[in-house]
Design a protein around this motif. Structure first.
Motif, mmCIF file in Angstrom:
data_model
loop_
_atom_site.group_PDB
_atom_site.id
_atom_site.type_symbol
_atom_site.label_atom_id
_atom_site.label_comp_id
_atom_site.label_asym_id
_atom_site.label_seq_id
_atom_site.Cartn_x
_atom_site.Cartn_y
_atom_site.Cartn_z
ATOM 1 N N SER A 95 44.400 31.920 51.321
ATOM 2 C CA SER A 95 44.736 32.745 52.853
ATOM 3 C C SER A 95 43.562 32.686 53.828
ATOM 4 C CB SER A 95 44.926 34.358 52.559
ATOM 5 O OG SER A 95 45.025 34.942 53.937
ATOM 6 N N THR A 96 43.808 32.394 55.021
ATOM 7 C CA THR A 96 42.844 32.240 55.929
ATOM 8 C C THR A 96 42.555 33.657 56.618
ATOM 9 O OG1 THR A 96 44.619 31.749 57.643
ATOM 10 C CG2 THR A 96 43.312 29.828 56.695
ATOM 11 N N GLN A 97 43.443 34.588 56.068
ATOM 12 C CA GLN A 97 43.346 35.927 56.719
ATOM 13 C C GLN A 97 42.230 36.689 55.987
ATOM 14 O OE1 GLN A 97 44.545 36.675 59.507
ATOM 15 N NE2 GLN A 97 45.640 34.529 59.376
ATOM 16 N N SER A 98 41.737 36.547 54.529
ATOM 17 C CA SER A 98 40.809 37.149 54.063
ATOM 18 C C SER A 98 39.989 36.307 53.161
ATOM 19 C CB SER A 98 41.690 38.066 53.175
ATOM 20 O OG SER A 98 42.575 37.503 52.135
ATOM 21 N N GLY A 154 55.387 37.515 45.430
ATOM 22 C CA GLY A 154 55.813 36.319 45.860
ATOM 23 C C GLY A 154 54.726 35.381 46.297
ATOM 24 N N GLY A 155 54.870 34.647 47.251
ATOM 25 C CA GLY A 155 53.753 33.789 47.778
ATOM 26 C C GLY A 155 53.100 32.860 46.762
ATOM 27 N N PHE A 156 53.779 32.406 45.614
ATOM 28 C CA PHE A 156 53.161 32.035 44.704
ATOM 29 C C PHE A 156 53.204 30.567 44.924
ATOM 30 C CE2 PHE A 156 52.648 29.627 40.488
ATOM 31 C CZ PHE A 156 51.409 30.106 40.220
ATOM 32 N N ASP A 157 51.907 29.731 45.096
ATOM 33 C CA ASP A 157 52.153 28.345 45.571
ATOM 34 C C ASP A 157 50.894 27.703 44.590
ATOM 35 O OD1 ASP A 157 51.283 25.811 46.482
ATOM 36 O OD2 ASP A 157 52.050 26.360 48.578
ATOM 37 N N LEU A 158 51.284 27.370 43.397
ATOM 38 C CA LEU A 158 50.117 26.782 42.360
ATOM 39 C C LEU A 158 49.275 25.902 42.847
ATOM 40 C CD1 LEU A 158 49.515 26.993 39.475
ATOM 41 C CD2 LEU A 158 51.012 25.220 38.925
ATOM 42 N N THR A 159 49.636 24.939 43.530
ATOM 43 C CA THR A 159 48.972 23.791 44.115
ATOM 44 C C THR A 159 47.730 24.536 44.925
ATOM 45 O OG1 THR A 159 50.448 21.979 43.793
ATOM 46 C CG2 THR A 159 48.509 21.720 45.539
ATOM 47 N N ARG A 160 48.004 25.347 46.066
ATOM 48 C CA ARG A 160 47.316 26.283 46.818
ATOM 49 C C ARG A 160 46.305 26.949 46.101
ATOM 50 N NH1 ARG A 160 50.119 27.875 51.896
ATOM 51 N NH2 ARG A 160 48.241 28.153 52.893
ATOM 52 N N ILE A 161 46.728 27.783 45.222
ATOM 53 C CA ILE A 161 45.788 28.592 44.390
ATOM 54 C C ILE A 161 44.774 27.724 43.441
ATOM 55 C CG2 ILE A 161 45.930 30.239 42.299
ATOM 56 C CD1 ILE A 161 48.910 31.006 43.028
ATOM 57 N N VAL A 162 45.092 26.771 42.859
ATOM 58 C CA VAL A 162 44.250 26.056 42.109
ATOM 59 C C VAL A 162 43.235 25.304 43.117
ATOM 60 C CG1 VAL A 162 43.982 23.804 40.833
ATOM 61 C CG2 VAL A 162 45.739 25.590 40.278
ATOM 62 N N GLY A 166 25.626 39.584 31.241
ATOM 63 C CA GLY A 166 24.736 38.954 32.292
ATOM 64 C C GLY A 166 25.285 37.897 33.319
ATOM 65 N N ALA A 167 26.572 38.075 33.526
ATOM 66 C CA ALA A 167 27.118 37.245 34.342
ATOM 67 C C ALA A 167 26.303 37.224 35.885
ATOM 68 C CB ALA A 167 28.628 37.369 34.687
ATOM 69 N N SER A 168 26.459 36.051 36.622
ATOM 70 C CA SER A 168 25.740 36.028 37.826
ATOM 71 C C SER A 168 26.486 36.557 39.159
ATOM 72 C CB SER A 168 25.253 34.694 37.952
ATOM 73 O OG SER A 168 26.369 33.679 37.982
ATOM 74 N N GLU A 169 27.945 36.328 38.944
ATOM 75 C CA GLU A 169 28.912 36.518 40.105
ATOM 76 C C GLU A 169 30.024 36.983 39.840
ATOM 77 O OE1 GLU A 169 28.737 33.675 43.605
ATOM 78 O OE2 GLU A 169 26.925 32.749 42.711
ATOM 79 N N VAL A 170 30.772 38.067 40.406
ATOM 80 C CA VAL A 170 32.007 38.409 40.284
ATOM 81 C C VAL A 170 32.651 38.639 41.633
ATOM 82 C CG1 VAL A 170 33.410 40.189 39.436
ATOM 83 C CG2 VAL A 170 31.262 39.596 37.994
ATOM 84 N N TRP A 171 33.754 38.041 41.797
ATOM 85 C CA TRP A 171 34.439 38.086 43.209
ATOM 86 C C TRP A 171 35.962 38.728 43.036
ATOM 87 C CZ3 TRP A 171 31.637 36.783 47.589
ATOM 88 C CH2 TRP A 171 30.529 36.044 47.389
ATOM 89 N N GLY A 172 36.090 39.393 44.231
ATOM 90 C CA GLY A 172 37.298 40.131 43.985
ATOM 91 C C GLY A 172 38.340 39.322 44.893
ATOM 92 N N VAL A 173 39.435 39.010 44.633
ATOM 93 C CA VAL A 173 40.151 37.962 45.506
ATOM 94 C C VAL A 173 41.291 39.047 46.050
ATOM 95 C CG1 VAL A 173 42.068 36.268 45.684
ATOM 96 C CG2 VAL A 173 39.940 35.994 44.128
ATOM 97 N N ARG A 174 41.479 39.151 47.584
ATOM 98 C CA ARG A 174 42.125 40.140 48.341
ATOM 99 C C ARG A 174 43.764 39.716 48.312
ATOM 100 N NH1 ARG A 174 39.815 44.776 49.834
ATOM 101 N NH2 ARG A 174 41.362 44.833 51.523
ATOM 102 N N TYR A 175 44.474 40.629 48.027
ATOM 103 C CA TYR A 175 45.972 40.462 48.509
ATOM 104 C C TYR A 175 46.554 39.571 47.481
ATOM 105 C CZ TYR A 175 44.090 42.845 52.342
ATOM 106 O OH TYR A 175 43.550 44.074 53.226
#
Length: 127
Positions: A65-68, A94-102, A49-58
């Motif tokens: 990302s500001t592109q998606s 690649g593109g792993f930037d922990l601070t920006r991900i969090v 019964g979760a309220s929201e599920v989102w797909g993170v692109r790319y």
């Protein structure tokens, strides 16, 4: 390691009505990724019964990302995705930037994150 064995639990430790989950696919493509996306989505909505599920692109980059922007996932949206190849969310390496991900997780208000990928993806998740 910080991994918990998968499977049903006698007691859940979250309030389903407050769930804002994110699903992300990272790394190389493999068969079954879309099936996993679909099952996570359907399980969260229909069994918990979760309220929201989102797909993170790319991949991880999609968190900042500001592109998606994340795409809303529902059982109807994911109904036939298991019959498609690749991943409907896209992936990246690649593109792993922990601070920006969090920061992205916090900015989007996600309180559960489901990460689909291989060993490199999960090393990133553990970080």
């Amino acid at each position: 390691m910080g991994y918990v064995r998968a499977g049903a639990r006698e007691k859940i430790f979250f309030e389903p009505s407050s769930v804002r989950a994110a699903v992300v696919t990272c790394g190389g493509l493999c068969p079954g990724m879309n099936s996993v996306i679909r099952e996570i989505c359907c399980t969260l909505y229909r069994l918990y019964g979760a309220s929201e599920v989102w797909g993170v692109r790319y991949g991880y980059e999609g968190f900042y990302s500001t592109q998606s922007t994340p795409v809303r996932l529902t059982p109807d949206v994911t109904k036939n995705c298991h019959s498609l190849g690749g991943t409907v969310l896209g992936s990246s390496r690649g593109g792993f930037d922990l601070t920006r991900i969090v920061d992205g997780i916090v900015r989007h208000g996600f309180n559960q994150v489901y990460i689909i990928g291989g060993d490199g993806t999960h090393r990133g998740a553990q970080a």
